[in-house]
Design an enzyme around this catalytic site. Sequence first.
Site, PDB file in Angstrom:
ATOM      1  N   ARG A  53       0.849  -1.207   0.000  1.00 46.71           N
ATOM      2  CA  ARG A  53       0.000   0.000   0.000  1.00 46.71           C
ATOM      3  C   ARG A  53       0.880   1.252   0.000  1.00 46.71           C
ATOM      4  O   ARG A  53       0.489   2.305  -0.483  1.00 46.71           O
ATOM      5  CB  ARG A  53      -0.961  -0.014   1.194  1.00 46.71           C
ATOM      6  CG  ARG A  53      -1.874   1.198   1.275  1.00 46.71           C
ATOM      7  CD  ARG A  53      -3.176   0.917   2.043  1.00 46.71           C
ATOM      8  NE  ARG A  53      -2.944   0.268   3.310  1.00 46.71           N
ATOM      9  CZ  ARG A  53      -2.465   0.874   4.405  1.00 46.71           C
ATOM     10  NH1 ARG A  53      -2.168   2.161   4.368  1.00 46.71           N
ATOM     11  NH2 ARG A  53      -2.297   0.195   5.524  1.00 46.71           N
ATOM     12  N   TYR A 106     -15.153  18.178 -15.501  1.00 45.03           N
ATOM     13  CA  TYR A 106     -15.569  16.787 -15.676  1.00 45.03           C
ATOM     14  C   TYR A 106     -16.633  16.453 -14.618  1.00 45.03           C
ATOM     15  O   TYR A 106     -16.465  16.774 -13.427  1.00 45.03           O
ATOM     16  CB  TYR A 106     -14.338  15.870 -15.552  1.00 45.03           C
ATOM     17  CG  TYR A 106     -14.705  14.423 -15.401  1.00 45.03           C
ATOM     18  CD1 TYR A 106     -15.407  13.764 -16.407  1.00 45.03           C
ATOM     19  CD2 TYR A 106     -14.391  13.716 -14.250  1.00 45.03           C
ATOM     20  CE1 TYR A 106     -15.783  12.436 -16.263  1.00 45.03           C
ATOM     21  CE2 TYR A 106     -14.746  12.393 -14.101  1.00 45.03           C
ATOM     22  CZ  TYR A 106     -15.452  11.760 -15.104  1.00 45.03           C
ATOM     23  OH  TYR A 106     -15.830  10.457 -14.961  1.00 45.03           O
ATOM     24  N   ASP A 177      -6.071  19.516 -14.161  1.00 47.32           N
ATOM     25  CA  ASP A 177      -6.366  18.201 -14.725  1.00 47.32           C
ATOM     26  C   ASP A 177      -5.870  18.226 -16.178  1.00 47.32           C
ATOM     27  O   ASP A 177      -6.455  18.891 -17.034  1.00 47.32           O
ATOM     28  CB  ASP A 177      -7.880  17.957 -14.650  1.00 47.32           C
ATOM     29  CG  ASP A 177      -8.284  16.580 -15.158  1.00 47.32           C
ATOM     30  OD1 ASP A 177      -7.544  16.009 -15.973  1.00 47.32           O
ATOM     31  OD2 ASP A 177      -9.361  16.094 -14.762  1.00 47.32           O
ATOM     32  N   LYS A 202      -7.003   7.272 -19.531  1.00 46.15           N
ATOM     33  CA  LYS A 202      -7.196   7.824 -20.879  1.00 46.15           C
ATOM     34  C   LYS A 202      -5.887   7.739 -21.675  1.00 46.15           C
ATOM     35  O   LYS A 202      -5.395   6.654 -21.892  1.00 46.15           O
ATOM     36  CB  LYS A 202      -7.722   9.259 -20.774  1.00 46.15           C
ATOM     37  CG  LYS A 202      -8.788   9.456 -19.701  1.00 46.15           C
ATOM     38  CD  LYS A 202     -10.049   8.670 -19.994  1.00 46.15           C
ATOM     39  CE  LYS A 202     -11.215   9.152 -19.159  1.00 46.15           C
ATOM     40  NZ  LYS A 202     -11.877   8.204 -18.314  1.00 46.15           N
TER      41      LYS A 202
HETATM   42  N1  PLP Z   1     -10.646  13.899 -15.390  1.00 45.77           N
HETATM   43  C1  PLP Z   1     -11.124  13.837 -16.639  1.00 45.77           C
HETATM   44  C2  PLP Z   1     -10.909  14.999 -17.564  1.00 45.77           C
HETATM   45  C3  PLP Z   1     -11.833  12.715 -17.071  1.00 45.77           C
HETATM   46  O1  PLP Z   1     -12.321  12.674 -18.314  1.00 45.77           O
HETATM   47  C4  PLP Z   1     -12.034  11.637 -16.163  1.00 45.77           C
HETATM   48  C5  PLP Z   1     -12.800  10.443 -16.570  1.00 45.77           C
HETATM   49  O2  PLP Z   1     -13.493  10.426 -17.552  1.00 45.77           O
HETATM   50  C6  PLP Z   1     -11.523  11.742 -14.873  1.00 45.77           C
HETATM   51  C7  PLP Z   1     -10.807  12.886 -14.525  1.00 45.77           C
HETATM   52  C8  PLP Z   1     -11.705  10.640 -13.879  1.00 45.77           C
HETATM   53  O3  PLP Z   1     -10.825   9.606 -14.166  1.00 45.77           O
HETATM   54  P1  PLP Z   1     -11.078   8.061 -13.821  1.00 45.77           P
HETATM   55  O4  PLP Z   1     -12.266   7.617 -14.607  1.00 45.77           O
HETATM   56  O5  PLP Z   1      -9.793   7.400 -14.200  1.00 45.77           O
HETATM   57  O6  PLP Z   1     -11.339   8.001 -12.353  1.00 45.77           O
END
Ligand code: PLP
Length: 386
Positions: A53, A106, A177, A202
């Site tokens: 962990r 998001y 992000d 992604k």
């Molecule tokens: N940030 C963005 C821009 C996203 O598109 C996403 C998911 O679609 C996330 C964060 C969250 O990521 P995760 O699905 O890996 O938890």
Amino acid sequence: MKPSSRAVHAGRHLEARSPLAPDLSPASVYVFTDLDDYDAVVRGERPGHYYGRNSNSNRQMLERAVADLEGAEAAVATASGMAALHVAILTLAPSPVMVVATRELYGGTAALLRQDLEPLGYEPHFVDLTDLDATRRAVQQAGLVIAETITNPLCAVPDLEAIATMCRERGVPLLVDNTFATPLLCRPLELGASIVMHSATKYLGGHSDLVAGVMAGDATAIGAARTRAARTGGILGPFDAWLALRGLRTLDVRMTRHSENSLALAQAMRSMPGVARVHHPLLDESPSRGVASRLLPHGSGGMMAFDLVGGRDAVQRMIRRLELVTFAASLGGVETTISYPEITSHRSMTAEERAALGVGPGTVRVSVGIEDPDDIIADFAQALGA
Ligand code: PLP
């Protein structure tokens, strides 16, 4: 080394007889014969791992590679992008503050702010970060600012450099992000961000076969984030870390191709039947064109959107006819996929809230893959009856 070479090599030091591809190490715990040695490893005074962990060799390679690519002192990998956002927010704002975030945030991040953090006293405040006057006013009150390099789904590009300057002047941390751009196209820490994070699910992973998150920043912030991630437990498992690092090795060639393909598709889309508007940050008519050319000089990646006349029925007809392109509510894979924000990323909003963002019943988001651009364009053309 240039970023394209670093993507191939970062995170590892190879010696004679090292395996060229990293070994997968699923061990949850490590053996010691000396109590002082254990103590030194736990204190971080000696290299090594003691409990899965807290750290693991596959996770560490991925973290080092992402830190290297983002120009950061350190990185920590988590079980998902959401886990990275949660830990990053609590690291930068350990007690309740006003959180100013991009209004196109998001949906999962918006839900985290509204449903988990607002009840604890955090005050989410959503603004259009491409409006620098509105942003300046909001930053005066903020205890944390959250921006996205490229917004979802309409692909606006806020001026991160200007926002970082405003934040620095007020002593407000800035969390970016960078999922849509990746460090191959934009490095927000160099523009002044405090922590940068990714849904590695992604583009970093890039093959739609893992769920992971990662954040990077200076050693103090990431040290705090690492202990918080270990305490709260949302850390990344070894196999997903191994897969993410494997994906990362081809990030440069993928992002170059994603960027070329998305611009080619956006340009072709403009003249397809039923297409009212195309959203791509590097199209001449995009309101973000100037900022995007400056902040994303090597391309804007694979994301774009378009508005179809005829709303949901027209979108449904197109989806039935598409042969190569599939509907899938994620992004960043090698294959071209589309998403329909009304029932995916933006489903928790009312129609009025979506309309205020410019997202209508005809809005389709495209994650343009790395296939031959002619094949992608031909598939949309036949599906739209061109
Ligand atoms: N940030 C963005 C821009 C996203 O598109 C996403 C998911 O679609 C996330 C964060 C969250 O990521 P995760 O699905 O890996 O938890």
